[in-house]
Design an enzyme around this catalytic site. Structure first.
Site, PDB file in Angstrom:
ATOM      1  N   ARG A   1      26.838 -88.893  -4.931  1.00 51.98           N
ATOM      2  CA  ARG A   1      26.753 -88.122  -3.680  1.00 51.98           C
ATOM      3  C   ARG A   1      25.290 -87.914  -3.281  1.00 51.98           C
ATOM      4  O   ARG A   1      24.955 -87.917  -2.099  1.00 51.98           O
ATOM      5  CB  ARG A   1      27.503 -86.795  -3.824  1.00 51.98           C
ATOM      6  CG  ARG A   1      27.674 -86.080  -2.483  1.00 51.98           C
ATOM      7  CD  ARG A   1      28.665 -84.947  -2.581  1.00 51.98           C
ATOM      8  NE  ARG A   1      28.189 -83.899  -3.456  1.00 51.98           N
ATOM      9  CZ  ARG A   1      28.926 -82.852  -3.844  1.00 51.98           C
ATOM     10  NH1 ARG A   1      30.170 -82.726  -3.419  1.00 51.98           N
ATOM     11  NH2 ARG A   1      28.425 -81.941  -4.631  1.00 51.98           N
TER      12      ARG A   1
ATOM     13  N   LYS B   1      24.826 -82.928   1.320  1.00 51.07           N
ATOM     14  CA  LYS B   1      24.418 -81.622   0.795  1.00 51.07           C
ATOM     15  C   LYS B   1      22.957 -81.383   1.173  1.00 51.07           C
ATOM     16  O   LYS B   1      22.070 -81.290   0.320  1.00 51.07           O
ATOM     17  CB  LYS B   1      24.637 -81.578  -0.718  1.00 51.07           C
ATOM     18  CG  LYS B   1      25.151 -80.239  -1.179  1.00 51.07           C
ATOM     19  CD  LYS B   1      25.824 -80.352  -2.533  1.00 51.07           C
ATOM     20  CE  LYS B   1      25.855 -79.027  -3.240  1.00 51.07           C
ATOM     21  NZ  LYS B   1      26.511 -77.950  -2.513  1.00 51.07           N
TER      22      LYS B   1
ATOM     23  N   GLU C   1      35.607 -76.262   6.517  1.00 53.17           N
ATOM     24  CA  GLU C   1      35.463 -75.758   5.146  1.00 53.17           C
ATOM     25  C   GLU C   1      34.777 -74.402   5.194  1.00 53.17           C
ATOM     26  O   GLU C   1      34.444 -73.915   6.265  1.00 53.17           O
ATOM     27  CB  GLU C   1      34.678 -76.750   4.284  1.00 53.17           C
ATOM     28  CG  GLU C   1      33.262 -77.017   4.778  1.00 53.17           C
ATOM     29  CD  GLU C   1      32.469 -77.960   3.876  1.00 53.17           C
ATOM     30  OE1 GLU C   1      32.828 -78.110   2.700  1.00 53.17           O
ATOM     31  OE2 GLU C   1      31.475 -78.519   4.362  1.00 53.17           O
TER      32      GLU C   1
HETATM   33  N1  PLP Z   1      31.416 -77.652   0.606  1.00 55.86           N
HETATM   34  C1  PLP Z   1      30.189 -77.117   0.612  1.00 55.86           C
HETATM   35  C2  PLP Z   1      29.579 -76.781   1.909  1.00 55.86           C
HETATM   36  C3  PLP Z   1      29.534 -76.875  -0.602  1.00 55.86           C
HETATM   37  O1  PLP Z   1      28.316 -76.340  -0.628  1.00 55.86           O
HETATM   38  C4  PLP Z   1      30.173 -77.199  -1.811  1.00 55.86           C
HETATM   39  C5  PLP Z   1      29.505 -76.969  -3.086  1.00 55.86           C
HETATM   40  O2  PLP Z   1      29.039 -77.814  -3.760  1.00 55.86           O
HETATM   41  C6  PLP Z   1      31.454 -77.765  -1.762  1.00 55.86           C
HETATM   42  C7  PLP Z   1      32.044 -77.973  -0.534  1.00 55.86           C
HETATM   43  C8  PLP Z   1      32.174 -78.132  -3.002  1.00 55.86           C
HETATM   44  O3  PLP Z   1      31.736 -79.348  -3.521  1.00 55.86           O
HETATM   45  P1  PLP Z   1      31.829 -79.637  -5.064  1.00 55.86           P
HETATM   46  O4  PLP Z   1      33.234 -79.440  -5.449  1.00 55.86           O
HETATM   47  O5  PLP Z   1      31.413 -81.051  -5.207  1.00 55.86           O
HETATM   48  O6  PLP Z   1      30.937 -78.691  -5.741  1.00 55.86           O
HETATM   49  C1  COI Z   2      28.129 -75.444  -5.481  1.00 55.87           C
HETATM   50  O1  COI Z   2      29.246 -74.978  -5.567  1.00 55.87           O
HETATM   51  O2  COI Z   2      27.647 -76.188  -6.340  1.00 55.87           O
HETATM   52  C2  COI Z   2      27.312 -75.183  -4.346  1.00 55.87           C
HETATM   53  O3  COI Z   2      26.350 -75.856  -4.184  1.00 55.87           O
HETATM   54  C3  COI Z   2      27.721 -74.119  -3.431  1.00 55.87           C
HETATM   55  C4  COI Z   2      26.635 -73.168  -3.077  1.00 55.87           C
HETATM   56  C5  COI Z   2      25.951 -72.569  -4.253  1.00 55.87           C
HETATM   57  C6  COI Z   2      25.697 -73.733  -2.090  1.00 55.87           C
END
Ligand code: PLP
Ligand code: COI
Length: 340
Positions: free
Chosen positions: A82, A185, A221
């Site tokens: 990612r 991200k 989201e």
């Molecule tokens: N959406 C956003 C905006 C986030 O910051 C996160 C956190 O990482 C997620 C979704 C969830 O992604 P992941 O499950 O890869 O941590």
């Molecule tokens: C995560 O869940 O890893 C995130 O990055 C979410 C938040 C701390 C920005």
């Protein structure tokens, strides 16, 4: 190993200083050797592209102590991929997957005393990030980059929330545009959402759900997680989760779609109209930080959609599967754990 002296059961999602971080630099077309550091400050040019033009992306992943005392990182290859996707979109130089993973493994090993005990339910959160660091004032991609990883032990993301969280649909702010960088991200996406999240928290909610920026009609989201709802058809429960070009492809959600199928649920990954809120029996906010945060209610246009103040059966089953795999009690049938 002597564990750090912390109140492991009461950690929130807050920065706790650890022992070692690591920095790599992309210069003259190569990545440097790792520099392991005990100082958590960075020295950057004032004109670094990360600071002015937002060439800054990050990742979040967790290392868990398993029931047998070993430590493993959950799906770091997915985070590496990612970051590469995000770097490509923002014209940045991404660390190769093996370098990304090596950095994460070393940071867990060197901060082993900060990995929370299995029984605490907490984890060591890793924060890899990539910055454009060339000093330049013209708007164009940097030539030099910095990739770093630090770690901090964390407990629940929504600390202080009851057993379920309260969300509201935000109709004042769009987090990201369909043809923009909502699927990356990127640091700027979080700045863009701060006024929405802060206002919701002031009003007693834990976070917001954003709508898509084209029609303000489909659920995207929350500020820090993907979202799912549960519906019930003749063939049993469905795990319904938004598909959108402006949301982050959550690794937790990707994992849950697989586990939901294993549990015999239907998985619907599709645009989800905000008007469907009334058709859900349960809902959840999912991400690395949050894990699966069961959603108790969602407010939209003055109406409250109630999903109960304890996790529903589908959410409970997903929690059991995911945490069982992450903690090594269920067996790692998909090879999602990287032991360190
Ligand atoms: N959406 C956003 C905006 C986030 O910051 C996160 C956190 O990482 C997620 C979704 C969830 O992604 P992941 O499950 O890869 O941590
Ligand atoms: C995560 O869940 O890893 C995130 O990055 C979410 C938040 C701390 C920005």
């Amino acid at each position: 190993m002597e564990r750090a002296n912390l109140d492991w059961k009461n950690l929130g999602f807050a920065l706790v200083p650890t022992d070692v971080n690591v920095v790599y630099r992309w210069r003259d077309g190569v990545w440097s050797a790792p520099e392991f550091r005990e100082n958590f400050d960075l020295n950057l040019p004032m004109a670094a592209t990360a600071l002015h033009y937002g060439q800054a992306i990050f990742e979040g992943l967790k290392a868990f102590e398993l029931a047998d005392g070993r430590v493993a990182i959950f799906r770091p290859d997915e985070n590496a991929a990612r970051m590469q996707f995000g770097a490509k979109k923002l014209l940045m130089e991404a660390p190769p997957e093996d370098l990304f993973i090596e950095a994460c493994v070393e940071i867990v090993r060197r901060n082993r005393r900060f990995v929370p005990p299995y029984e605490s339910g907490a984890a060591l959160y890793l924060r890899p990030f990539l910055l454009g660091v060339s000093a330049q004032v013209g708007v164009r991609p940097a030539v030099d980059y910095l990739f770093a990883v630090f770690a901090t032990p964390v407990g629940p993301y929504f600390k202080g929330a009851k057993r379920t969280i309260r969300l509201r649909v935000d109709e004042e702010v769009h987090r990201a545009a369909p043809l923009g960088v909502g699927d990356v991200k990127a640091a700027g996406n979080y700045a863009a959402g701060m006024r929405a999240v802060s206002a919701a928290q002031r009003d007693g909610f834990d976070n917001v759900i954003y709508l898509d920026a084209r029609e303000s009609r489909y659920l995207d989201e929350t500020g820090a997680t993907n979202f799912y709802g549960v519906t019930h058809g003749s063939s049993g429960p469905s795990y319904v989760t938004p598909k959108s070009r402006s949301i982050l492809a959550s690794i937790t959600n990707k994992s849950l779609m697989i586990l939901a199928k294993d549990l015999g649920y239907k998985v619907e990954h599709r645009p989800v109209d905000v008007a469907e809120l009334g058709s859900f029996s349960e809902a959840g906010a999912v991400g690395t930080g949050a894990g699966i945060a069961p959603v108790g209610s969602i407010e939209w246009r003055g109406k409250t959609y109630d999903y109960g103040d304890v996790p529903g059966p589908v959410t409970q089953a997903l929690l059991t599967e995911l945490t069982g795999i992450q903690r090594g009690t269920l067996g790692d049938r998909y090879g999602w754990l990287l032991p360190v």
